[in-house]
Write an enzyme that holds these catalytic residues in place. Structure first.
Site, mmCIF file in Angstrom:
data_model
loop_
_atom_site.group_PDB
_atom_site.id
_atom_site.type_symbol
_atom_site.label_atom_id
_atom_site.label_comp_id
_atom_site.label_asym_id
_atom_site.label_seq_id
_atom_site.Cartn_x
_atom_site.Cartn_y
_atom_site.Cartn_z
ATOM 1 N N GLU A 32 0.851 -1.043 -0.032
ATOM 2 C CA GLU A 32 0.182 0.189 -0.549
ATOM 3 C C GLU A 32 0.825 1.072 0.238
ATOM 4 O O GLU A 32 0.723 2.079 -0.759
ATOM 5 C CB GLU A 32 -1.175 0.039 0.964
ATOM 6 C CG GLU A 32 -2.437 -0.425 1.265
ATOM 7 C CD GLU A 32 -2.180 -2.077 1.187
ATOM 8 O OE1 GLU A 32 -1.167 -2.634 1.445
ATOM 9 O OE2 GLU A 32 -2.957 -2.897 0.785
ATOM 10 N N HIS B 52 -10.865 -4.837 10.220
ATOM 11 C CA HIS B 52 -11.563 -4.533 8.727
ATOM 12 C C HIS B 52 -12.830 -2.947 9.167
ATOM 13 O O HIS B 52 -13.319 -3.468 7.527
ATOM 14 C CB HIS B 52 -11.576 -5.230 8.313
ATOM 15 C CG HIS B 52 -10.569 -6.315 7.802
ATOM 16 N ND1 HIS B 52 -9.736 -7.195 8.725
ATOM 17 C CD2 HIS B 52 -9.649 -6.635 6.275
ATOM 18 C CE1 HIS B 52 -8.617 -7.708 7.846
ATOM 19 N NE2 HIS B 52 -8.424 -7.289 6.793
#
Lengths: 347, 443
Positions: A77, A146
């Site tokens: 990322e 998440h």
């Protein structure tokens, strides 16, 4: 007779061809149209190409545009967000997808320090036309790491625009506007909304349909109380409003659409009409979107029109649990909104 | 003397090259007409400006001679046509990693190139020393990371690439801002935070930008993925440009750099990764920070070269080699420049608590990049001492003027406070420090 047939045909053609389109397809359409319109637009992220998108949002795009414009990245990322920002600095218009915004935390330095602040630090010399998009907030059963909502985190920073669509029209119009914007935009989608179909007007289906960033929309007019929300909870507010309408309470529901810059004027105008305000969001209460709305209302002209303090309906102040019963009770439900409305109205 | 032999042209239109300054000059104009380009003394093949200089130098030498009681110094007035136009130099061989051949060890440098490198390095050196002075006078605030000692890196790299290529570096960026096209005036005014600064006073030492130069980045290592992204844009757009992406020995341990190596190699991006190894990441020496100090090997699957970063010709040759590699579509390449900084990490670091003064002195006396170039040019008769001194004087003046501007230019207007948050955006309102303070922002 032929004249009658001709009349019937014309009449049918005039009927607006509203279509039911899921949010996923609306996002797909938006990206497809923008990729076609501008050579410099490209999409990169994990699984966006050959997998058709982790949540199938970019389905079909790789087949149509190929490796050059739809790029699968390794699981890096910080690296690929930085690469996307660099490409934007050098003249391209990347769409950087985070599989969920939870993973954007790994890359948050590139979003804030490299993208958001650069135009200011360079006194306008260096623009960064980039869109960071992906699902934000709670999903179903994916537990604490998440499920975080990042609206407040990103909306805190000057130099960024933060957009949070609710329905298909929002999704398409706002994504197109975000891609066409010359500045870094954080585009917060919602995974649970991807599969939900909404009616899209014919106008919204056109290739140049855009929704301006920074304007809220009044989804439902009302006179007793204002409900302000963004993303998935706009739907919850509308459902709550339908229930409350049966009891004679008319709620005005505002869909923020953009978190930063926030359209406070629309909220103030509504509050001046209804005198009561409830904010609804999925994120945590402390330092959140609702907290900001409260502060702004207090500082502005609408404060004197309030008949009671602003109420915030938020997610519970805990990391997201897994068990269904616990998860259901850690997010605002329709009954929580109804309860808060009644408390605010003191009925 | 050489004329451009065009007999059909009138005599006064004939052009020729002055033997000293090698500038084109025109012959004297016919009567009644004004000269447009320099005045000439056709007899000696010198233009009047050069003749003046020559006479000054002769008189200086004679004066010096008279002071020394006629000691046997090299007194003869050399004719300036005697300079060697170019010479070949033997430079250090570079260590290579995953490469069959390395950069050349025999390089040619012309007189013009040498003078240009000398002038640029000297300008950078004096600019940094002036910044040091201004910082100590508290006219420059905050962070100030000085580049003196490392000049050969910036100059050598720029000599090997084009202005149409791209470059990005970290916060020790004043030198690169200059080589990429920024003026000393604008750089110094940015350091002092004035409206005439290259970023209008909004960025400061670490955030200077100009065309194809992406700063000036404050977060250690963050510029490396950015540089690869710029290279991606070059490849995407199909121009044969490349991106030079610099970082230090301290940043070389950042994870995002390894992520970038992976993607750059995977996608064959035209990026030259350059590690400027000056031996210390802030106060931590490379031995104390890295399990492997072979920074040119850290790319693992990316070929690497280790270069003497104090020799401008070494840097230039290695950069040329790397640029050719990149432009041929083979993908990224890694260069480690072994260099040294004389100042501490930043102005708040005296730079002697983690290294000895003797070490700094040794590097200064044995490997200073400017001295090395100067010795090369003098010993190969490519320039004279006086000529180089003259360049020094001109550079000093340029820096003085820039410093004067940087200290007298006004600060940015308060109206500019909220501007430039966004690009190409309609004006918006920005909240000030209190709810009644509503400020305006334009793009």
């Amino acid at each position: 007779s032929p004249l009658f047939h001709k009349f019937l045909k014309e009449a049918l053609n005039k009927v607006p061809k509203d279509k039911c389109v899921t949010v996923r397809d609306a996002l797909n359409q938006a990206m497809d149209e923008e990729l076609e319109r501008d050579e410099r637009v490209f999409l990169l992220g994990e699984e966006v190409a050959q997998y058709d998108g982790a949540y199938k949002v970019s389905r079909g795009l790789w087949k149509k545009y190929g490796d050059k414009r739809i790029i699968d990245t390794p699981i890096s990322e910080m690296g690929f967000a930085g690469i996307a920002v660099g490409a934007a600095m050098a003249g391209l218009r990347p769409i950087c997808e985070f599989m969920t915004f939870n993973f954007s935390m790994q890359a948050i330095d590139q979003v804030i320090n490299s993208a958001a602040k650069t135009c200011y630090m360079s006194a306008g010399l260096q623009a960064v036309p980039i869109v960071f998009r992906g699902p934000n907030g709670a999903s179903a059963g994916v537990a604490a790491q998440h499920s975080q909502c990042f609206a407040a985190w990103y909306a805190h920073c000057p130099g960024l625009k933060v957009v949070s669509p609710w329905n298909s029209e929002d999704a398409k119009g706002l994504l197109k506007s975000s891609i066409r914007d010359d500045n870094p935009v954080v585009f917060l989608e919602n995974e649970l909304l991807y599969g939900v179909p909404f009616e899209m007007s014919e106008e919204a289906q056109s290739k140049d349909f855009t929704i301006p960033i920074g304007k809220a929309k009044v989804e439902r007019a009302g006179s007793h109380i204002t409900l302000v929300s963004h993303s998935r909870y706009v739907g919850h507010c509308l459902d709550a409003a339908a229930v409350l309408a049966k009891e004679g309470i008319e709620c005005e529901v505002i869909n923020l659409r953009t978190i930063r810059p926030m359209d406070v004027e629309s909220i103030e105008a509504s509050v001046m009409k209804t005198n009561h305000l409830v904010t609804v969001e999925g994120g945590w209460p402390q330092f959140g979107v609702g907290a900001e709305i409260c502060a702004r209302i207090m500082e502005g002209s609408a404060f004197n029109y309030l008949d009671s303090p602003v109420t915030r309906v938020t997610g519970v102040d805990i990391p997201m649990p897994y068990a269904k019963i616990l998860e259901d009770h850690s997010l605002p439900q329709i009954k929580d909104i109804i309860f808060s409305v009644k408390k605010t109205l003191n009925v | 003397m050489c004329f451009s032999q065009t007999p059909e042209k009138k005599r006064w239109q004939q052009r020729w090259f002055c033997r000293y300054c090698r500038q084109r000059r025109r012959r004297a104009a016919p009567e009644g007409q004004r000269l447009t380009e320099g005045r000439i003394c056709a007899v000696q093949g010198l233009c009047w400006a050069s003749l003046g200089k020559m006479l000054t130098n002769i008189s200086n030498v004679l004066r010096a001679c008279a002071q020394r009681n006629g000691a046997a110094a090299v007194v003869s007035a050399r004719t300036y046509a005697d300079f060697t136009n170019e010479a070949t130099f033997e430079i250090k061989k570079c260590d290579t990693f995953k490469l069959d051949e390395g950069p050349a060890t025999q390089v040619v440098m012309t007189r013009d190139e040498g003078l240009q490198y000398y002038r640029t390095m000297q300008t950078m050196r004096r600019m940094e020393l002036k910044a040091d002075q201004l910082y100590k006078q508290k006219i420059i605030r905050g962070f100030c990371h000085l580049y003196d000692g490392q000049e050969a890196c910036a100059v050598g790299i720029e000599a090997a690439i084009n202005l149409s290529d791209h470059l990005i570096t970290a916060y020790r960026a004043h030198g690169y801002t200059y080589t990429r096209g920024g003026t000393v005036k604008k750089i110094m005014a940015e350091l002092t935070g004035r409206r005439g600064g290259i970023a209008k006073g909004k960025g400061g030492s670490m955030h200077m930008y100009c065309k194809h130069f992406y700063g000036g980045n404050g977060i250690v290592g963050a510029q490396v993925p950015l540089g690869a992204g710029v290279a991606l844009a070059c490849k995407y757009q199909g121009n044969s440009e490349l991106c030079v992406c610099l970082y230090g020995d301290g940043a070389a341990n950042q994870g995002q750099i390894f992520e970038t190596y992976n993607m750059a190699a995977l996608w064959k991006l035209p990026v030259i990764f350059i590690c400027e190894n000056n031996g210390y990441g802030m106060g931590t020496s490379v031995e104390r920070a890295a399990a492997s100090t072979d920074y040119f090997k850290r790319g693992e699957f990316i070929p690497g070269v280790r270069v003497d970063g104090m020799d401008v010709l070494c840097v230039r040759e290695a950069s040329r080699f790397a640029a050719d590699y990149c432009r041929s579509g083979k993908g990224p390449i890694l260069m480690e420049l072994q260099t040294y900084r004389y100042h501490g990490h930043s102005m708040s670091d005296p730079g002697v608590s983690y290294r000895t003064r003797e070490e700094i002195q040794e590097v200064r006396s044995k490997s200073d990049p400017i001295s090395m170039l100067k010795d090369r040019m003098l010993s190969n008769n490519m320039a004279s001492v006086e000529e180089l001194k003259e360049i020094d004087v001109e550079v000093r003046k340029e820096i003085e003027d820039a410093a004067q501007f940087a200290t007298t230019d006004p600060e940015p207007p308060l109206e500019d406070l909220c501007n430039h948050i966004f690009h190409n955006n309609p004006p918006l309102e920005v909240r000030g420090t209190n709810p009644w303070s509503k400020l305006k922002s334009v793009s």
